[in-house]
Design an enzyme around this catalytic site. Structure first.
Site, PDB file in Angstrom:
ATOM      1  N   GLN A 169       0.795  -1.221   0.000  1.00 41.14           N
ATOM      2  CA  GLN A 169       0.000   0.000   0.000  1.00 41.14           C
ATOM      3  C   GLN A 169       0.832   1.277   0.000  1.00 41.14           C
ATOM      4  OE1 GLN A 169      -2.546  -1.767   3.267  1.00 41.14           O
ATOM      5  NE2 GLN A 169      -4.092  -0.561   2.222  1.00 41.14           N
ATOM      6  N   ARG A 199       3.939  -0.503  13.017  1.00 39.85           N
ATOM      7  CA  ARG A 199       3.577  -1.786  12.425  1.00 39.85           C
ATOM      8  C   ARG A 199       3.667  -1.673  10.908  1.00 39.85           C
ATOM      9  NH1 ARG A 199      -1.874  -4.171  11.003  1.00 39.85           N
ATOM     10  NH2 ARG A 199      -1.203  -6.204  10.282  1.00 39.85           N
ATOM     11  N   HIS A 207       1.108  -9.335   4.224  1.00 39.40           N
ATOM     12  CA  HIS A 207      -0.086  -8.486   4.231  1.00 39.40           C
ATOM     13  C   HIS A 207      -0.663  -8.450   2.813  1.00 39.40           C
ATOM     14  CE1 HIS A 207      -2.111  -4.917   6.403  1.00 39.40           C
ATOM     15  NE2 HIS A 207      -2.730  -5.029   5.247  1.00 39.40           N
ATOM     16  N   ASN A 210      -1.597 -11.040   7.877  1.00 39.89           N
ATOM     17  CA  ASN A 210      -2.569  -9.999   8.183  1.00 39.89           C
ATOM     18  C   ASN A 210      -3.951 -10.366   7.660  1.00 39.89           C
ATOM     19  OD1 ASN A 210      -3.292  -7.049   8.852  1.00 39.89           O
ATOM     20  ND2 ASN A 210      -3.999  -7.312   6.751  1.00 39.89           N
ATOM     21  N   GLU A 211      -4.927 -10.352   8.519  1.00 45.96           N
ATOM     22  CA  GLU A 211      -6.339 -10.567   8.142  1.00 45.96           C
ATOM     23  C   GLU A 211      -6.535 -11.715   7.158  1.00 45.96           C
ATOM     24  OE1 GLU A 211      -8.202  -6.983   6.773  1.00 45.96           O
ATOM     25  OE2 GLU A 211      -7.909  -5.945   8.661  1.00 45.96           O
ATOM     26  N   ASN A 220      -7.741  -6.242  14.177  1.00 43.29           N
ATOM     27  CA  ASN A 220      -8.040  -5.108  13.304  1.00 43.29           C
ATOM     28  C   ASN A 220      -9.523  -4.853  13.401  1.00 43.29           C
ATOM     29  OD1 ASN A 220      -5.373  -5.197  12.575  1.00 43.29           O
ATOM     30  ND2 ASN A 220      -5.731  -5.711  10.429  1.00 43.29           N
ATOM     31  N   TYR A 249     -12.745  -2.172  12.749  1.00 44.13           N
ATOM     32  CA  TYR A 249     -13.214  -0.963  12.072  1.00 44.13           C
ATOM     33  C   TYR A 249     -14.679  -0.641  12.315  1.00 44.13           C
ATOM     34  CZ  TYR A 249      -8.821  -0.686   9.560  1.00 44.13           C
ATOM     35  OH  TYR A 249      -7.501  -0.547   9.261  1.00 44.13           O
ATOM     36  N   GLU A 255      -5.004  -2.538  14.212  1.00 44.73           N
ATOM     37  CA  GLU A 255      -5.535  -1.517  13.306  1.00 44.73           C
ATOM     38  C   GLU A 255      -6.868  -1.026  13.844  1.00 44.73           C
ATOM     39  OE1 GLU A 255      -5.980  -2.612   9.117  1.00 44.73           O
ATOM     40  OE2 GLU A 255      -4.026  -3.612   9.139  1.00 44.73           O
ATOM     41  N   TRP A 282      -4.623   2.929  12.019  1.00 49.11           N
ATOM     42  CA  TRP A 282      -4.509   2.763  10.581  1.00 49.11           C
ATOM     43  C   TRP A 282      -4.998   4.052   9.960  1.00 49.11           C
ATOM     44  CZ3 TRP A 282      -2.250  -0.815   7.538  1.00 49.11           C
ATOM     45  CH2 TRP A 282      -2.401  -0.597   6.151  1.00 49.11           C
ATOM     46  N   GLU A 300      -5.681   1.849  -1.328  1.00 46.31           N
ATOM     47  CA  GLU A 300      -6.673   1.054  -0.598  1.00 46.31           C
ATOM     48  C   GLU A 300      -7.200  -0.084  -1.483  1.00 46.31           C
ATOM     49  OE1 GLU A 300      -7.334   0.878   2.556  1.00 46.31           O
ATOM     50  OE2 GLU A 300      -8.989  -0.539   2.292  1.00 46.31           O
ATOM     51  N   TRP A 301      -6.317  -0.997  -1.862  1.00 43.66           N
ATOM     52  CA  TRP A 301      -6.674  -2.218  -2.572  1.00 43.66           C
ATOM     53  C   TRP A 301      -7.574  -1.953  -3.784  1.00 43.66           C
ATOM     54  CZ3 TRP A 301      -2.828  -4.751  -0.918  1.00 43.66           C
ATOM     55  CH2 TRP A 301      -2.432  -4.663   0.417  1.00 43.66           C
ATOM     56  N   PHE A 359      -7.235   6.860   4.698  1.00 41.76           N
ATOM     57  CA  PHE A 359      -7.257   6.481   6.114  1.00 41.76           C
ATOM     58  C   PHE A 359      -6.155   7.184   6.914  1.00 41.76           C
ATOM     59  CE2 PHE A 359      -9.699   2.585   4.956  1.00 41.76           C
ATOM     60  CZ  PHE A 359     -10.506   2.440   6.068  1.00 41.76           C
TER      61      PHE A 359
END
Ligand SMILES: *[C@@H]1O[C@H](CO)[C@@H](O)[C@H](O)[C@H]1NC(C)=O
Ligand SMILES: *[C@@H]1O[C@H](CO)[C@@H](O)[C@H](O)[C@H]1NC(C)=O
Length: 531
Positions: A60, A117, A162, A207-208, A348, A350, A422, A471, A478-479, A487
């Site tokens: 990212q 991180r 990630h 990650n996730e 994480n 949100y 996050e 985050w 953002e993907w 963010f």
């Protein structure tokens, strides 16, 4: 609060169920709280040694897509396929962090954070996975990053993976779809422990995994873009089958990496190893028992899918009840290895969602077993669960959700140490926003204050939470949403790559230095219009 019964009325359920387990897990989910506390939150209210930080990930922010021997990864390829990324953009340059990491560490230093991180780009270290050599220039880059952080008193908190995987592995054997990835991931981990472990005390593996598996193999929004109807619109894939396979390979990959750390490095390097999961909170949409059960299933199909195997040695009973033999079995050897899989849980978080039962009620979405027979939404009778975030349409501000998800994990996993790895607020940038609007991010400041208040309550109630990472340090790629979502605590001008602190950066610095001066407006910036 507990649900009143376990898995009620199984005879009515459409699918064949295994024997119901009489396990009564707490259902921490009453009525979502809409009340945002206005009490002042200060750093002094957190335990001594608690780590405050910011988070990013390699793809990212780094850019430098083909420099210094880096190999192509899944995102490098996917982002160049027309139609995959909003705005037709890619992250070939992104924030150009690869060339500007020292400036970025200065930003962190000026915030006063304790820890940073970040993630390691797999193909910068191993351009072709284990089917090629170690790229020394990649090792040098992360060595420089780590040294520079340490020289500023910032603790590196490192994620091994990630969302980015070598394209080589995609082409050779289908990446996470194949058990062969476990050996590749273990090899990456070994090289990283060996190269950086004398200075890195906090490792997380993947990650996730739960989010990546869902978006890559069930919804088809991330590479490799695989799915089947009705879950997404892809040319290849099988959402219901592949999601389960990918999650299994990710769990086993984690286990192998952690085992290597335990056996060969941990004693002499003295660090710890964990995992980072996407951890939404789910609350029942009504006070019906079936919706309470649905919220429990939603939690199981989200966080516990990954965490139960790593702590209890098996998939969640709530999942076995729904998926039956479709869910793989772990051998007793695997199960034993898994149980020692983590030292801490990275969360994480949100947003919070409503959960509605789909066993006894008609649902448009959520009626498939792979979804846990639960429909997820953010509205009840047309009213959203909290104030909407400005960027991600499904995210809402529900501060109490953080306390509740921590409470759920604390109970389910016997208060295993946790880090909030996050937590963040998204702004939309579709080109119509003024820079000044994006810099004057009062809503982000309120978001972090209210979530920190909720975190403080969780810690007061005994949860062993040891750190909090915002985050993100700065706006970034953002993907599949490209650069349309921001963010960051720092604004990034993608033309000049200049970083500008937003109001939230100034607020975070004051929070971290116990400076109780109210921050009202970004100093030196004239707003062009009222917002
Ligand atoms: C599905 O994808 C195909 C090929 O990319 C596209 O032509 C079609 O419009 C898509 N359908 C929907 C419903 O999005
Ligand atoms: C506290 O914050 C204000 C506003 O950002 C700043 O002007 C001041 O210098 C800070 N005080 C200290 C001691 O850092």
């Amino acid at each position: 609060m507990e649900c009143r019964r376990d898995w009620p009325l199984e005879s009515k359920a459409k699918m064949k169920l295994e024997m119901p387990f009489l396990i009564s897990l707490l259902c921490f989910v009453l009525i979502p709280s809409f009340v945002i506390s206005h009490e002042v939150i200060t750093r002094n209210q957190f335990p001594h040694g608690f780590l405050f930080g910011t988070a990013t990930s390699s793809y990212q922010i780094e850019g430098a897509v083909d420099e210094d021997g880096k190999g192509l990864n899944n995102w490098d390829v996917y982002s160049h396929i027309p139609g995959k990324i909003r705005g037709g953009v890619d992250a070939d340059v992104a924030d150009d962090h690869y060339h500007r990491f020292e400036e970025d560490i200065d930003l962190m230093h000026s915030l006063g954070i304790d820890a940073y991180r970040f993630s390691i780009s797999w193909t910068r270290i191993l351009p072709k996975g284990r089917f090629g050599g170690v790229n020394q220039a990649g090792v040098v880059f992360y060595n420089n990053l780590i040294e520079s952080l340490l020289s500023k008193g910032i603790e590196p908190f490192v994620t091994l993976n990630h969302f980015d995987t070598p394209q080589e592995l995609e082409e050779r054997y289908g990446s996470w779809l194949s058990p062969l990835i476990q050996d590749d991931f273990a090899y990456l981990a070994d090289v990283c422990f060996q190269s950086f472990g004398n200075r890195v005390k906090y490792w997380t593996t993947i990650n996730e995994p739960n989010h990546f598996a869902e978006f890559g193999y069930m919804k088809g929004r991330y590479p490799p873009g695989r799915c089947s109807k009705p879950f997404g619109n892809c040319s290849q894939g099988n959402s219901e089958v592949e999601l389960v396979v990918v999650m299994h390979n990710m769990i086993m990959s984690h286990a192998k990496a952690a085992d290597i750390y335990r056996k060969s490095y941990q004693a002499k390097q003295g660090g710890s190893i964990g995992i980072v999961v996407s951890a939404y909170m789910y609350v029942p949409i009504s006070d019906d028992e079936v919706d309470c059960q649905a919220a429990k299933r939603a939690l199981a199909f989200n966080v516990a899918w990954f965490l139960d195997p790593l702590i209890h040695g098996d998939y969640p009973p709530e999942m076995r009840q729904v998926l039956g033999p479709q869910l793989p079995r772990f051998s007793s050897e695997e199960s034993n290895q898994l149980k020692h899989g983590i030292d801490f849980i990275g969360i994480n978080h949100y947003s919070t969602f409503y959960a509605k039962d789909c066993i006894y009620s008609q649902c448009d979405k959520g009626k498939h077993a792979i979804e846990g027979l639960v429909s997820i939404g953010f509205e009840k009778d047309g009213v959203p669960i909290g104030d909407p975030q400005l960027g991600m349409l499904v995210f809402h501000v529900v501060p109490s959700g953080l306390e509740k998800i921590i409470g759920y994990l604390k109970t389910r996993y016997n208060n295993k140490p946790m880090f909030v790895t996050e937590n963040g607020f998204s702004q939309k940038d579709d080109g119509s926003q003024l820079v000044n609007e994006l810099l004057q991010d009062d809503r982000r400041v309120e978001y972090h204050k209210s979530y920190l208040g909720s975190l403080k309550n969780a810690i007061r109630d005994g949860a062993d939470v040891r750190g909090y990472f915002v985050w993100s340090l700065m706006d970034n790629f953002e993907w599949d949403l490209g650069y349309t979502i921001r963010f960051g605590l720092h604004y990034v001008d993608y033309q000049t790559l200049k970083r500008i602190p937003k109001l939230s950066a100034k607020w975070y610095r004051n929070f971290l230095t116990n400076n109780d001066t109210q921050i009202g407006q970004v100093p030196g910036i004239q707003l062009k219009r009222e917002i």
